[in-house]
Design a protein around this motif. Structure first.
Motif, PDB file in Angstrom:
ATOM      1  N   LYS A 175       0.839  -1.212   0.000  1.00 24.71           N
ATOM      2  CA  LYS A 175       0.000   0.000   0.000  1.00 24.71           C
ATOM      3  C   LYS A 175       0.866   1.252   0.000  1.00 24.71           C
ATOM      4  O   LYS A 175       0.595   2.210  -0.742  1.00 24.71           O
ATOM      5  N   ASP A 203       0.845   4.007  -3.035  1.00 21.47           N
ATOM      6  CA  ASP A 203       0.528   5.407  -2.735  1.00 21.47           C
ATOM      7  C   ASP A 203       1.660   6.338  -3.156  1.00 21.47           C
ATOM      8  O   ASP A 203       1.420   7.432  -3.685  1.00 21.47           O
ATOM      9  N   GLU A 230       1.494   9.268  -5.999  1.00 22.65           N
ATOM     10  CA  GLU A 230       1.942  10.628  -5.660  1.00 22.65           C
ATOM     11  C   GLU A 230       2.926  11.157  -6.698  1.00 22.65           C
ATOM     12  O   GLU A 230       2.820  12.315  -7.126  1.00 22.65           O
ATOM     13  N   GLU A 235      -6.790   1.768  -6.765  1.00 27.29           N
ATOM     14  CA  GLU A 235      -5.518   2.478  -6.898  1.00 27.29           C
ATOM     15  C   GLU A 235      -4.743   2.017  -8.129  1.00 27.29           C
ATOM     16  O   GLU A 235      -4.154   2.840  -8.848  1.00 27.29           O
TER      17      GLU A 235
END
Length: 198
Positions: free
Chosen positions: A77, A81, A85, A183
């Motif tokens: 995760k 992430d 970003e 995601e």
């Protein structure tokens, strides 16, 4: 002679562990386990028994047999992430990240997870995630499938799954859908639609 209970090396027999000093961390290799563990050293004492780690913190885990990084859900995760970003900051060129973006991911991943992985290990994980998403996306495009909201995956009769055995990987989604699918779709969906860019 034992180690303090709070010490990360508690699971190792101090007499069966080989300690190797490196510029980045202390590496422990045990013949009784299948992992290499990397630790940042806080206090090191040398005595008649060798090296005693008084205080240290784990910063990385790697499989001893094949040199692959070990990934748990939290680490995955964090990695995803960080990748999102960098993409949002404009760090992607076509289907790949720029070198500065990869450097940023490496540094921030280590800070957030206290694991030190080489860039090639991070890139290998990225490629694995992309392949899993592509397989999932292909599965979702199959005609006539339902949706199992409880398991977050497609719903189909047993005979349908049996007919799809020629598609390697489909079976893994029979009981559970793709982890972090939202995601990963954010990361790879645009690339799949737009295609490679020069």
């Amino acid at each position: 002679m034992g180690l303090p209970k709070e010490d990360p090396f508690t699971d190792f027999d101090i007499f069966g562990v080989e300690f190797i000093r490196s510029s980045a961390a202390l590496v422990a290799v045990s013949s009784s386990v299948d992992q290499i563990q990397r630790f940042s050293v806080i206090v090191v004492n040398r005595n008649m028994y060798g090296i005693l780690i008084v205080g240290c913190s784990q910063i990385g885990i790697m499989n001893k047999k094949n040199g692959k990084a070990s990934w748990d859900i939290r680490a995955i995760k964090v990695f995803i992430d960080l990748f999102i970003e960098e993409v949002e900051k404009g760090g992607r060129r076509g289907t790949s990240l720029t070198k500065p973006a990869w450097t940023s991911i490496e540094e921030n991943f280590t800070t957030k997870t206290r694991r030190v992985y080489m860039r090639i290990q991070l890139k290998n994980k990225f490629d694995t995630l992309r392949k899993e998403w592509q397989l999932w996306d292909r599965l979702l495009r199959e005609i006539g499938l339902g949706w199992d909201a409880e398991r977050n995956t497609v719903s189909a009769p047993d005979d349908w799954w049996e007919k799809k055995t020629e598609v390697p990987g489909y079976e893994k989604f029979r009981e559970r859908g793709l982890q972090f699918r939202a995601e990963l779709t954010q990361l790879f969906g645009y690339v799949a639609t737009a295609g490679p860019q020069s």
